[in-house]
Motif scaffolding. Structure first.
Motif, PDB file in Angstrom:
ATOM      1  N   GLN A 163       6.307  54.147  -8.253  1.00  0.00           N
ATOM      2  CA  GLN A 163       6.335  53.246  -7.008  1.00  0.00           C
ATOM      3  C   GLN A 163       6.637  54.169  -5.858  1.00  0.00           C
ATOM      4  OE1 GLN A 163       8.835  51.834  -4.866  1.00  0.00           O
ATOM      5  NE2 GLN A 163      10.384  53.681  -5.735  1.00  0.00           N
ATOM      6  N   PHE A 164       7.286  55.161  -5.806  1.00  0.00           N
ATOM      7  CA  PHE A 164       7.370  56.151  -4.911  1.00  0.00           C
ATOM      8  C   PHE A 164       6.021  56.698  -3.984  1.00  0.00           C
ATOM      9  CE2 PHE A 164      11.624  58.013  -7.032  1.00  0.00           C
ATOM     10  CZ  PHE A 164      12.325  56.876  -6.444  1.00  0.00           C
ATOM     11  N   PHE A 165       5.075  56.594  -4.916  1.00  0.00           N
ATOM     12  CA  PHE A 165       3.699  57.241  -4.242  1.00  0.00           C
ATOM     13  C   PHE A 165       2.926  56.191  -4.098  1.00  0.00           C
ATOM     14  CE2 PHE A 165       6.087  60.325  -6.747  1.00  0.00           C
ATOM     15  CZ  PHE A 165       6.078  61.495  -5.964  1.00  0.00           C
ATOM     16  N   ARG A 166       3.044  54.955  -4.043  1.00  0.00           N
ATOM     17  CA  ARG A 166       2.047  53.784  -3.755  1.00  0.00           C
ATOM     18  C   ARG A 166       1.700  53.681  -2.315  1.00  0.00           C
ATOM     19  NH1 ARG A 166       7.103  51.824  -3.251  1.00  0.00           N
ATOM     20  NH2 ARG A 166       7.444  49.844  -1.943  1.00  0.00           N
ATOM     21  N   ILE A 167       0.441  53.375  -2.329  1.00  0.00           N
ATOM     22  CA  ILE A 167      -0.125  53.110  -0.934  1.00  0.00           C
ATOM     23  C   ILE A 167      -0.804  51.742  -0.979  1.00  0.00           C
ATOM     24  CG2 ILE A 167      -1.669  53.995   0.876  1.00  0.00           C
ATOM     25  CD1 ILE A 167      -1.629  56.551  -0.448  1.00  0.00           C
ATOM     26  N   PRO A 168      -0.105  50.972  -0.380  1.00  0.00           N
ATOM     27  CA  PRO A 168      -0.497  49.460  -0.181  1.00  0.00           C
ATOM     28  C   PRO A 168      -1.773  49.205   0.563  1.00  0.00           C
ATOM     29  CG  PRO A 168       1.569  49.474   0.728  1.00  0.00           C
ATOM     30  CD  PRO A 168       1.244  50.664   0.315  1.00  0.00           C
ATOM     31  N   ASN A 169      -2.797  48.234   0.298  1.00  0.00           N
ATOM     32  CA  ASN A 169      -3.760  48.041   1.077  1.00  0.00           C
ATOM     33  C   ASN A 169      -3.201  47.146   2.512  1.00  0.00           C
ATOM     34  OD1 ASN A 169      -5.496  49.008  -0.752  1.00  0.00           O
ATOM     35  ND2 ASN A 169      -5.688  47.163  -2.043  1.00  0.00           N
ATOM     36  N   ARG A 170      -3.587  47.654   3.565  1.00  0.00           N
ATOM     37  CA  ARG A 170      -3.110  47.191   4.738  1.00  0.00           C
ATOM     38  C   ARG A 170      -4.058  47.130   5.774  1.00  0.00           C
ATOM     39  NH1 ARG A 170       2.869  50.099   5.287  1.00  0.00           N
ATOM     40  NH2 ARG A 170       3.903  48.929   3.747  1.00  0.00           N
ATOM     41  N   LEU A 171      -4.138  46.032   6.687  1.00  0.00           N
ATOM     42  CA  LEU A 171      -5.068  45.867   7.916  1.00  0.00           C
ATOM     43  C   LEU A 171      -4.093  46.672   8.977  1.00  0.00           C
ATOM     44  CD1 LEU A 171      -7.517  45.199   9.210  1.00  0.00           C
ATOM     45  CD2 LEU A 171      -6.351  42.856   9.791  1.00  0.00           C
ATOM     46  N   LEU A 172      -4.617  47.925   9.238  1.00  0.00           N
ATOM     47  CA  LEU A 172      -3.730  48.580  10.210  1.00  0.00           C
ATOM     48  C   LEU A 172      -3.953  48.284  11.655  1.00  0.00           C
ATOM     49  CD1 LEU A 172      -4.331  52.255   8.988  1.00  0.00           C
ATOM     50  CD2 LEU A 172      -2.590  50.745   8.474  1.00  0.00           C
TER      51      LEU A 172
END
Length: 220
Positions: A53-62
């Motif tokens: 979980q330290f290396f997760r990149i969640p999908n986001r609308l920037l």
């Protein structure tokens, strides 16, 4: 959601080490104790999940906006103050600091679009991130981005007691886009942002930020 490339070696190594330890313990320590083996496997899975979980990149609308300064990191606002920035500007600036806990997303993003006018890496200590001297004595990087308007924003990645490696992907003269990755701090720490005194601050102490999404300030 996806996983960051910086975590590949750590995640694979952790998984292999835990697997070997579990196998050895199952054979030599708990061969006749299935309950202990089950508990060991559960503990190992929890540890592996924590590392992943330290290396997760969640999908986001920037968020994008020419005058908007976007949070460079996930975390909590711990400092909002007027201070003297002595490395590059050598005058008074508005400082906004974001503390990244081990549970936060650890990607660092460009808060504005512009050109990298200054970059420097400093090796140093690993004081806790909230220590008053961490911003000047810890391992850190300084990045200055100049917007099309000429306004410059300074970012400082600061390693902490847990974070032991700062990664950066920018260099002087490089054009950067708001929201793109400019670095990564393994296992979290702090990112300081230094803004012009007339910048409108849109956050307060204790606010939780999302990197690339939260608007922390507006430039004049």
């Amino acid at each position: 959601m996806r996983l960051h490339r910086e975590g590949k070696t750590i995640m694979i190594t952790t998984a292999l080490v835990l697997l070997v330890l579990d196998l050895l313990a199952s054979v030599f320590l708990f061969s006749d104790n299935p309950t202990a083996i089950t508990l060991l496997v559960i503990i190992s899975l929890v540890l592996l999940v924590l590392v992943v979980q330290f290396f997760r990149i969640p999908n986001r609308l920037l968020t994008t906006g020419e005058s908007q300064v976007i949070a460079p990191a996930d975390g909590k606002i711990v400092v909002i103050e007027e201070t003297i920035e002595s490395e590059y500007f050598k005058d008074r600036r508005r400082q906004v600091s974001i503390f990244m806990s081990p549970l936060n997303v650890h990607v660092n993003r460009n808060p504005i679009t512009g050109i990298v006018r200054y970059f420097k890496y400093f090796p140093g200590k690993y004081l806790v991130a909230w220590h008053p001297k961490s911003s000047t004595e810890n391992e850190r990087t300084t990045v200055v981005i100049q917007a099309a308007s000429g306004t410059e924003v300074l970012l400082r990645q600061i390693a902490g007691a847990v974070a032991r490696r700062i990664i950066w992907y920018v260099k002087e003269g490089q054009p950067v886009q708001q929201g793109e990755e400019f670095g990564f701090i393994k296992f979290g720490s702090r990112v300081d942002v230094f803004l012009p005194l007339d910048a409108q601050i849109n956050v307060k102490i204790g606010d939780v930020t999302k990197g690339g999404v939260t608007v922390i300030a507006e430039l004049k």
